[in-house]
Write a protein that holds these residues in place. Structure first.
Motif, PDB file in Angstrom:
ATOM      1  N   PHE A   1       5.893   8.323   0.328  1.00  9.73           N
ATOM      2  CA  PHE A   1       5.895   8.543  -1.002  1.00  9.73           C
ATOM      3  C   PHE A   1       4.444   8.294  -1.597  1.00  9.73           C
ATOM      4  O   PHE A   1       3.999   9.221  -2.301  1.00  9.73           O
ATOM      5  CB  PHE A   1       6.618   7.526  -1.534  1.00  9.73           C
ATOM      6  CG  PHE A   1       6.884   7.570  -3.195  1.00  9.73           C
ATOM      7  CD1 PHE A   1       7.077   8.751  -3.951  1.00  9.73           C
ATOM      8  CD2 PHE A   1       6.327   6.465  -3.752  1.00  9.73           C
ATOM      9  CE1 PHE A   1       7.079   8.320  -5.359  1.00  9.73           C
ATOM     10  CE2 PHE A   1       6.154   6.283  -5.212  1.00  9.73           C
ATOM     11  CZ  PHE A   1       6.789   7.384  -5.768  1.00  9.73           C
ATOM     12  N   ALA A   2       3.776   7.276  -1.174  1.00  8.85           N
ATOM     13  CA  ALA A   2       2.592   6.936  -1.822  1.00  8.85           C
ATOM     14  C   ALA A   2       1.313   7.738  -1.387  1.00  8.85           C
ATOM     15  O   ALA A   2       0.266   7.918  -2.249  1.00  8.85           O
ATOM     16  CB  ALA A   2       2.208   5.339  -1.545  1.00  8.85           C
ATOM     17  N   ALA A   3       1.389   8.300  -0.122  1.00  7.41           N
ATOM     18  CA  ALA A   3       0.171   8.751   0.685  1.00  7.41           C
ATOM     19  C   ALA A   3      -0.452  10.054  -0.356  1.00  7.41           C
ATOM     20  O   ALA A   3      -1.580  10.041  -0.384  1.00  7.41           O
ATOM     21  CB  ALA A   3       0.822   9.427   2.084  1.00  7.41           C
ATOM     22  N   PRO A   4       0.459  11.029  -1.029  1.00 12.38           N
ATOM     23  CA  PRO A   4      -0.222  12.080  -1.560  1.00 12.38           C
ATOM     24  C   PRO A   4      -0.654  11.493  -3.047  1.00 12.38           C
ATOM     25  O   PRO A   4      -1.138  12.401  -3.551  1.00 12.38           O
ATOM     26  CB  PRO A   4       0.729  13.089  -1.636  1.00 12.38           C
ATOM     27  CG  PRO A   4       2.141  12.566  -1.320  1.00 12.38           C
ATOM     28  CD  PRO A   4       1.696  11.119  -0.491  1.00 12.38           C
TER      29      PRO A   4
ATOM     30  N   ARG B   1      -6.611   5.184  -3.572  1.00  8.36           N
ATOM     31  CA  ARG B   1      -7.184   4.288  -2.567  1.00  8.36           C
ATOM     32  C   ARG B   1      -5.720   3.478  -2.256  1.00  8.36           C
ATOM     33  O   ARG B   1      -4.833   3.204  -2.920  1.00  8.36           O
ATOM     34  CB  ARG B   1      -7.937   3.480  -3.274  1.00  8.36           C
ATOM     35  CG  ARG B   1      -9.025   2.550  -2.444  1.00  8.36           C
ATOM     36  CD  ARG B   1     -10.377   2.513  -3.208  1.00  8.36           C
ATOM     37  NE  ARG B   1     -10.133   1.700  -4.492  1.00  8.36           N
ATOM     38  CZ  ARG B   1     -10.284   2.440  -5.446  1.00  8.36           C
ATOM     39  NH1 ARG B   1     -10.564   3.664  -5.525  1.00  8.36           N
ATOM     40  NH2 ARG B   1      -9.943   1.665  -6.710  1.00  8.36           N
ATOM     41  N   PHE B   2      -5.797   2.819  -0.867  1.00  8.34           N
ATOM     42  CA  PHE B   2      -4.823   2.136  -0.365  1.00  8.34           C
ATOM     43  C   PHE B   2      -5.337   0.940  -0.004  1.00  8.34           C
ATOM     44  O   PHE B   2      -6.227   0.758   0.671  1.00  8.34           O
ATOM     45  CB  PHE B   2      -4.107   2.812   0.928  1.00  8.34           C
ATOM     46  CG  PHE B   2      -3.622   4.141   0.780  1.00  8.34           C
ATOM     47  CD1 PHE B   2      -2.422   4.421   0.296  1.00  8.34           C
ATOM     48  CD2 PHE B   2      -4.557   5.380   0.573  1.00  8.34           C
ATOM     49  CE1 PHE B   2      -1.943   5.753   0.092  1.00  8.34           C
ATOM     50  CE2 PHE B   2      -4.133   6.581   0.339  1.00  8.34           C
ATOM     51  CZ  PHE B   2      -2.742   6.788  -0.103  1.00  8.34           C
TER      52      PHE B   2
ATOM     53  N   ILE C   1      -6.143  -9.018   1.161  1.00 12.22           N
ATOM     54  CA  ILE C   1      -6.515  -7.572   1.645  1.00 12.22           C
ATOM     55  C   ILE C   1      -7.345  -7.274   2.652  1.00 12.22           C
ATOM     56  O   ILE C   1      -8.249  -7.949   2.942  1.00 12.22           O
ATOM     57  CB  ILE C   1      -7.237  -6.805   0.572  1.00 12.22           C
ATOM     58  CG1 ILE C   1      -6.104  -6.821  -0.808  1.00 12.22           C
ATOM     59  CG2 ILE C   1      -7.491  -5.579   0.868  1.00 12.22           C
ATOM     60  CD1 ILE C   1      -6.837  -6.096  -2.100  1.00 12.22           C
ATOM     61  N   VAL C   2      -6.654  -6.752   3.702  1.00 11.18           N
ATOM     62  CA  VAL C   2      -7.336  -6.654   5.164  1.00 11.18           C
ATOM     63  C   VAL C   2      -7.892  -5.292   5.444  1.00 11.18           C
ATOM     64  O   VAL C   2      -8.880  -5.320   6.331  1.00 11.18           O
ATOM     65  CB  VAL C   2      -6.248  -7.157   6.332  1.00 11.18           C
ATOM     66  CG1 VAL C   2      -6.078  -8.526   6.115  1.00 11.18           C
ATOM     67  CG2 VAL C   2      -5.217  -6.221   6.494  1.00 11.18           C
ATOM     68  N   THR C   3      -7.606  -4.235   4.616  1.00  7.94           N
ATOM     69  CA  THR C   3      -8.113  -2.973   4.844  1.00  7.94           C
ATOM     70  C   THR C   3      -7.929  -2.395   3.497  1.00  7.94           C
ATOM     71  O   THR C   3      -7.077  -2.472   2.759  1.00  7.94           O
ATOM     72  CB  THR C   3      -7.408  -2.231   6.020  1.00  7.94           C
ATOM     73  OG1 THR C   3      -7.325  -2.884   7.215  1.00  7.94           O
ATOM     74  CG2 THR C   3      -8.039  -1.035   6.222  1.00  7.94           C
ATOM     75  N   THR C   4      -9.182  -1.625   3.160  1.00  5.34           N
ATOM     76  CA  THR C   4      -9.192  -0.654   2.099  1.00  5.34           C
ATOM     77  C   THR C   4      -9.569   0.870   2.798  1.00  5.34           C
ATOM     78  O   THR C   4     -10.360   1.009   3.511  1.00  5.34           O
ATOM     79  CB  THR C   4     -10.219  -1.107   1.125  1.00  5.34           C
ATOM     80  OG1 THR C   4     -10.088  -2.420   0.951  1.00  5.34           O
ATOM     81  CG2 THR C   4     -10.290  -0.124   0.000  1.00  5.34           C
ATOM     82  N   ILE C   5      -8.619   1.648   2.352  1.00  7.84           N
ATOM     83  CA  ILE C   5      -8.714   3.067   2.868  1.00  7.84           C
ATOM     84  C   ILE C   5      -8.767   4.196   1.476  1.00  7.84           C
ATOM     85  O   ILE C   5      -7.733   3.945   0.554  1.00  7.84           O
ATOM     86  CB  ILE C   5      -7.448   3.425   3.478  1.00  7.84           C
ATOM     87  CG1 ILE C   5      -7.351   2.479   4.861  1.00  7.84           C
ATOM     88  CG2 ILE C   5      -7.430   4.976   4.103  1.00  7.84           C
ATOM     89  CD1 ILE C   5      -6.202   2.491   5.634  1.00  7.84           C
ATOM     90  N   ALA C   6      -9.746   4.732   1.610  1.00  9.30           N
ATOM     91  CA  ALA C   6      -9.962   5.908   0.409  1.00  9.30           C
ATOM     92  C   ALA C   6      -9.072   6.923   0.942  1.00  9.30           C
ATOM     93  O   ALA C   6      -8.725   7.382   1.973  1.00  9.30           O
ATOM     94  CB  ALA C   6     -11.159   6.160   0.323  1.00  9.30           C
ATOM     95  N   ALA C   7      -8.373   7.778  -0.271  1.00 12.63           N
ATOM     96  CA  ALA C   7      -7.632   9.048   0.202  1.00 12.63           C
ATOM     97  C   ALA C   7      -8.390   9.900   1.026  1.00 12.63           C
ATOM     98  O   ALA C   7      -7.546  10.261   2.109  1.00 12.63           O
ATOM     99  CB  ALA C   7      -7.381   9.679  -1.269  1.00 12.63           C
ATOM    100  N   ALA C   8      -9.477  10.036   0.917  1.00 11.61           N
ATOM    101  CA  ALA C   8     -10.280  11.072   1.830  1.00 11.61           C
ATOM    102  C   ALA C   8     -10.357  10.616   3.504  1.00 11.61           C
ATOM    103  O   ALA C   8     -10.564  11.314   4.331  1.00 11.61           O
ATOM    104  CB  ALA C   8     -11.749  11.235   1.550  1.00 11.61           C
TER     105      ALA C   8
ATOM    106  N   ALA D   1      -7.928  10.109   9.015  1.00 12.71           N
ATOM    107  CA  ALA D   1      -8.381   9.451  10.008  1.00 12.71           C
ATOM    108  C   ALA D   1      -8.153   8.058  10.300  1.00 12.71           C
ATOM    109  O   ALA D   1      -8.185   7.438  11.328  1.00 12.71           O
ATOM    110  CB  ALA D   1      -9.916   9.431   9.907  1.00 12.71           C
ATOM    111  N   SER D   2      -7.458   7.278   9.237  1.00 11.99           N
ATOM    112  CA  SER D   2      -7.156   5.840   9.406  1.00 11.99           C
ATOM    113  C   SER D   2      -5.659   5.803   9.833  1.00 11.99           C
ATOM    114  O   SER D   2      -5.134   4.636   9.886  1.00 11.99           O
ATOM    115  CB  SER D   2      -7.274   5.277   7.922  1.00 11.99           C
ATOM    116  OG  SER D   2      -8.680   5.548   7.572  1.00 11.99           O
ATOM    117  N   MET D   3      -5.110   6.698  10.010  1.00 15.40           N
ATOM    118  CA  MET D   3      -3.629   6.772  10.149  1.00 15.40           C
ATOM    119  C   MET D   3      -3.178   5.903  11.652  1.00 15.40           C
ATOM    120  O   MET D   3      -2.113   5.204  11.684  1.00 15.40           O
ATOM    121  CB  MET D   3      -2.880   8.143  10.437  1.00 15.40           C
ATOM    122  CG  MET D   3      -2.424   8.782   9.096  1.00 15.40           C
ATOM    123  SD  MET D   3      -1.595   7.676   8.098  1.00 15.40           S
ATOM    124  CE  MET D   3      -0.235   7.421   8.715  1.00 15.40           C
TER     125      MET D   3
END
Ligand SMILES: Nc1ncnc2c1ncn2[C@@H]1O[C@H](COP(=O)(O)OP(=O)(O)OP(=O)(O)O)[C@@H](O)[C@H]1O
Ligand SMILES: [Mg+2]
Length: 235
Positions: free
Chosen positions: A197-200, A204-205, A213-220, A224-226
């Motif tokens: 639900f959140a992915a699209p 930022r995640f 917070i252990v990891t920050t992932i930008a949408a772009a 690669a982070s999957m």
């Protein structure tokens, strides 16, 4: 530009239990971010700490540049925040429309969304406006809980697991709602278990674990982070 929400080294307790151990993140106006994590990671506690609903808190929480760490909950809400807790808080004995009209509008944040605009965005709430809270489906209650916040004039929305337990067609409608709100310039922090639900939706995640917070992932970077994300979330 002043951040809509700027959290630095936020620590929070429930009684003697030290739950948040230094959470830091920043959300710019109009951004959508998602807090991910396994059960008990501290996502709900982060939203509650922002609203002043935990026990002791330390660190810094700036809402549109205003320090909120020492403010009581009602003053924090008046900085323009709408908090939608997991339990939704729809009053069973009131009609949908009475529920919608219940919270007062926040002063000094411009007009909230008009009832007409809300019904345009949630046509099924218009149809159900005279139905009692208890008669609404889970999806209708969830939409009402968000709609009620939009009417107050809040521009920063904290949404806790809004897609939880709802049918796919409703989850789709909620996704469309988030997209519409983003287009209207709302700033949104959502806690989600439902990664798909959140992915699209999110810019930022943030992945939380044990109150950090252990990891920050930008949408772009999401694709690669999957593998790392799958590992962290155990999904
Ligand atoms: N009222 C409370 N009193 C004491 N401890 C609490 C309270 N609420 C939550 N906790 C504890 O705080 C930790 C973080 O809980 P939190 O509700 O923030 O997790 P979460 O990431 O939202 O996960 P989920 O919603 O899946 O449970 C957990 O260990 C939980 O047991
Ligand atoms: Mg939670």
């Amino acid at each position: 530009m002043t951040a809509a929400l700027d959290i630095e080294n936020l620590q929070a307790w429930y009684g003697e239990s030290h739950i948040l151990h230094g959470v830091s993140f920043t959300v710019q106006p109009g951004e959508v971010v998602t807090l991910l994590g396994r059960n008990g990671a501290g996502r709900t506690t982060t939203l509650r700490a922002i609203m002043g609903l935990t026990g002791a808190r330390t660190g810094s929480i700036k809402v549109n540049g205003v320090e909120a760490i020492r403010l009581p909950t009602h003053r924090i809400a008046h900085l323009g925040i709408g908090y939608c807790p997991e339990e939704r808080g729809i009053f069973a004995s009131l009609s949908a429309e009475e529920n919608l009209m219940l919270p007062p509008q926040l002063s000094g944040h411009g007009a909230g969304m008009s009832v007409a605009e809300i019904y345009e965005m949630f046509p099924n709430l218009y149809e159900r406006r005279h139905s009692q809270g208890t008669r609404l489906s889970g999806g209708e209650q969830q939409m009402l809980a968000v709609a009620r916040i939009l009417r107050t004039g809040a521009r920063l929305l904290l949404l806790d697991e809004i897609s939880e337990g709802l049918a796919p067609v409703i989850v789709q409608a909620l996704a469309k709602m988030i997209t519409t709100l983003k287009a209207k310039g709302y700033t949104i922090v959502m806690v989600e278990q439902n990664f798909r639900f959140a992915a699209p939706l999110a810019d930022r995640f943030y992945v939380m674990e044990h109150g950090r917070i252990v990891t920050t992932i930008a949408a772009a970077e999401l694709q690669a982070s999957m593998p790392a994300l799958t590992e962290l979330l155990g999904v």
